[in-house]
Write an enzyme that holds these catalytic residues in place. Structure first.
Site, mmCIF file in Angstrom:
data_model
loop_
_atom_site.group_PDB
_atom_site.id
_atom_site.type_symbol
_atom_site.label_atom_id
_atom_site.label_comp_id
_atom_site.label_asym_id
_atom_site.label_seq_id
_atom_site.Cartn_x
_atom_site.Cartn_y
_atom_site.Cartn_z
ATOM 1 N N CYS A 356 0.855 -1.170 0.000
ATOM 2 C CA CYS A 356 0.000 0.000 0.000
ATOM 3 C C CYS A 356 0.899 1.230 0.000
ATOM 4 O O CYS A 356 1.054 1.909 1.016
ATOM 5 C CB CYS A 356 -0.860 -0.053 1.259
ATOM 6 S SG CYS A 356 -2.310 0.925 1.106
ATOM 7 N N TYR A 385 21.565 -7.240 -1.620
ATOM 8 C CA TYR A 385 20.773 -6.177 -0.986
ATOM 9 C C TYR A 385 19.278 -6.299 -1.279
ATOM 10 O O TYR A 385 18.581 -5.294 -1.376
ATOM 11 C CB TYR A 385 21.304 -4.791 -1.399
ATOM 12 C CG TYR A 385 22.772 -4.614 -1.081
ATOM 13 C CD1 TYR A 385 23.202 -4.551 0.242
ATOM 14 C CD2 TYR A 385 23.735 -4.541 -2.082
ATOM 15 C CE1 TYR A 385 24.552 -4.407 0.556
ATOM 16 C CE2 TYR A 385 25.082 -4.403 -1.788
ATOM 17 C CZ TYR A 385 25.485 -4.337 -0.471
ATOM 18 O OH TYR A 385 26.817 -4.205 -0.165
HETATM 19 N N1 LLP Z 1 33.031 -2.671 2.547
HETATM 20 C C1 LLP Z 1 32.421 -1.719 3.243
HETATM 21 C C2 LLP Z 1 33.103 -1.084 4.369
HETATM 22 C C3 LLP Z 1 31.120 -1.313 2.900
HETATM 23 O O1 LLP Z 1 30.533 -0.352 3.592
HETATM 24 C C4 LLP Z 1 30.456 -1.950 1.822
HETATM 25 C C5 LLP Z 1 29.106 -1.569 1.443
HETATM 26 C C6 LLP Z 1 31.136 -2.959 1.117
HETATM 27 C C7 LLP Z 1 32.433 -3.295 1.505
HETATM 28 C C8 LLP Z 1 30.523 -3.705 -0.028
HETATM 29 O O2 LLP Z 1 30.122 -2.900 -1.073
HETATM 30 P P1 LLP Z 1 29.652 -3.611 -2.431
HETATM 31 O O3 LLP Z 1 30.837 -4.362 -2.976
HETATM 32 O O4 LLP Z 1 28.540 -4.526 -2.109
HETATM 33 O O5 LLP Z 1 29.229 -2.500 -3.295
HETATM 34 N N2 LLP Z 1 22.171 -1.083 0.263
HETATM 35 C C9 LLP Z 1 22.908 -0.464 -0.846
HETATM 36 C C10 LLP Z 1 24.384 -0.740 -0.768
HETATM 37 C C11 LLP Z 1 25.034 -0.270 0.498
HETATM 38 C C12 LLP Z 1 26.470 -0.681 0.584
HETATM 39 C C13 LLP Z 1 27.054 -0.302 1.893
HETATM 40 N N3 LLP Z 1 28.403 -0.697 2.070
HETATM 41 C C14 LLP Z 1 22.311 -0.965 -2.164
HETATM 42 O O6 LLP Z 1 21.372 -1.737 -2.125
HETATM 43 O O7 LLP Z 1 22.765 -0.567 -3.225
#
Ligand code: LLP
Length: 434
Positions: A356, A385
């Protein structure tokens, strides 16, 4: 991504998704272990085995379950966690704690204590308040805790503003003010309970260019040079975070991992040579890159509403609660009608979630064959995510997670039912009296 043959049904990683929907119900998160394995293999061949003194930790916030811990352990990766809950999951999966890196900008006493008690490999200290708590806990447990400092290098990644993290105005990390950092490092060096292993930065998520990693490395190696000159400290580890971009739609053009890792290694080698520093252990922390394209979410279509001359809404049996990314970040997804996979597009439908909430639209203007209630929609690249960010908004139970591997499928997280939704509800006695 392995999309299988051109059959009537959409095959994902050698599994017929329509059969999966029938067997396990919808909405359903489908995670391909085969794709995860391929990604881990690429990490090994293009980074870990290619360069000595390197490490990769999977950022578990992207997708974490007990089974995922087992896969990550088997694939030889470390585990990046950000909360007591993620740590607890790793502990329950008997994941080796020395391979865990604990991040987070506001870790509680209890979380840090759990980490120290279980000898977590690295605590990535985000601020001085945390440093005080950690030192106190380490003292109480009479342990030496290995830490890295998270630095905010003052660099902005080109991505959605809610997922950039390296800019100066950020809640994460210790601001890059060399004198303050020197003072803090001095303090750690004098502490019998803390050992500074290195520095960490993370610039953002879903990034497509390697130049900002190079910029980050320049900034941090400069800092390392100052620490060597003034305090005689040789930094042993440099952790450049995650953020490597993946394909969601045809507009995304991700580069191979080596595009990032080669540039990172080259930049660290060049900067260290320039400053006369020894080369530290180089660490990366990919999350989305490991698991994003390994996931597909299956939905059943229900109400189809045509507003003549305006648009057709096709409503599915999930949406915002299982994938809040479109509402949060205007994320774009591609999808196919799994049971009509070889039919030509005939119409345009906007895929609406069942919440909703006006913003609960998963995909605007998707080209589809003629659709009808009961069709199965497969939304692609939902491995990262989605499950980890799911909620029970509108008291909608969360989907099951099925792991597929070499044509087999296994439930790794059960579907929630209505009782699960009320498990923690309590009616105070006075409200029970009529
Ligand atoms: N290392 C640290 C310290 C981080 O803060 C993050 C992600 C990663 C590694 C991994 O990042 P990746 O490789 O997954 O891009 N909820 C958001 C993404 C937030 C990511 C936060 N930190 C989304 O759905 O796009």
């Amino acid at each position: 991504m392995n999309m299988g043959g051109f059959t009537k049904h959409f095959n994902f990683s050698d599994c017929d998704t329509v059969e999966l929907a029938k067997q396990y119900g919808t909405p359903l998160y489908v995670i391909s272990e085969d794709v995860i394995k391929d990604r881990c293999n690429e990490i090994r061949t293009t980074f870990l085995n290619k360069y000595s003194n390197t490490k990769a930790a999977y950022a578990s916030k992207a997708f974490l379950t007990l089974a995922m811990c087992k896969i990550i352990e088997r694939e030889g990766l470390g585990l990046d966690i950000v909360s007591g809950g993620e740590l607890y999951t790793a502990l329950k999966a008997e994941y080796p704690t020395e391979e865990i890196m604990f991040h987070g900008n506001n870790k509680s006493w209890e979380e840090l204590e759990l980490a120290v008690k279980h000898d977590v490999g690295r605590i990535i200290v985000d601020n001085l308040y945390e440093l005080d708590i950690l030192e106190e806990i380490a003292k109480q447990y009479d342990k030496i805790v290995n830490i890295q400092f998270r630095i905010t290098p003052g660099i902005e990644g080109e991505t959605h503003k809610y997922i950039v993290t390296g800019q100066k105005d950020s809640k994460f990390g210790i601001p890059l003010e060399p004198s303050a950092i020197h003072e803090t490092v001095n303090r750690v060096m004098a502490s019998p309970n803390l050992e500074l292993k290195g520095f960490h930065f993370h610039l953002g998520s879903q990034l497509f260019e390697n130049n900002i990693y190079v910029k980050g490395i320049e900034v941090v190696t400069n800092l390392m040079k100052g620490l060597k000159d003034q305090l005689g400290l040789e930094v042993a580890e440099l952790n450049v975070g995650g953020g490597f971009g993946i394909r969601y739609t045809e507009n995304d053009h991700p580069k191979p991992l080596s595009y990032f890792t080669d540039a990172v290694v080259e930049a660290i080698e060049a900067e260290c040579a320039k400053h006369g520093l020894s080369i530290p252990t180089i660490i990366i922390e990919p999350g989305r890159w490991v698991v994003g394209e390994a996931g597909v979410t299956l939905y059943t279509m229900g109400a189809i509403k045509e507003i003549p001359g305006i648009r057709t809404y096709a409503s599915i049996d999930g949406g915002f609660p299982d994938n809040p990314r479109t509402a949060l970040y205007h994320a774009k997804y591609e999808a196919v009608v799994a049971n009509k996979f070889n039919q030509e597009p005939k119409m345009t439908a906007t895929i609406a979630g069942k919440c909703c909430e006006t913003g609960d639209i998963l995909i605007w203007d998707l080209k589809t064959p003629e659709i009808e209630p009961g069709d199965i929609l497969a939304v692609l690249s939902t491995g990262a995510y989605n499950f980890s960010m799911a909620s029970n908004y509108n008291k909608i139970p969360r989907p099951a997670v099925v792991l597929i591997s070499e044509g087999r499928s296994n439930v790794i997280v059960e579907r929630e039912n209505y009782d699960h939704l009320l498990e923690r509800d309590i009616i105070p006695q006075y409200l029970k009296n009529k």
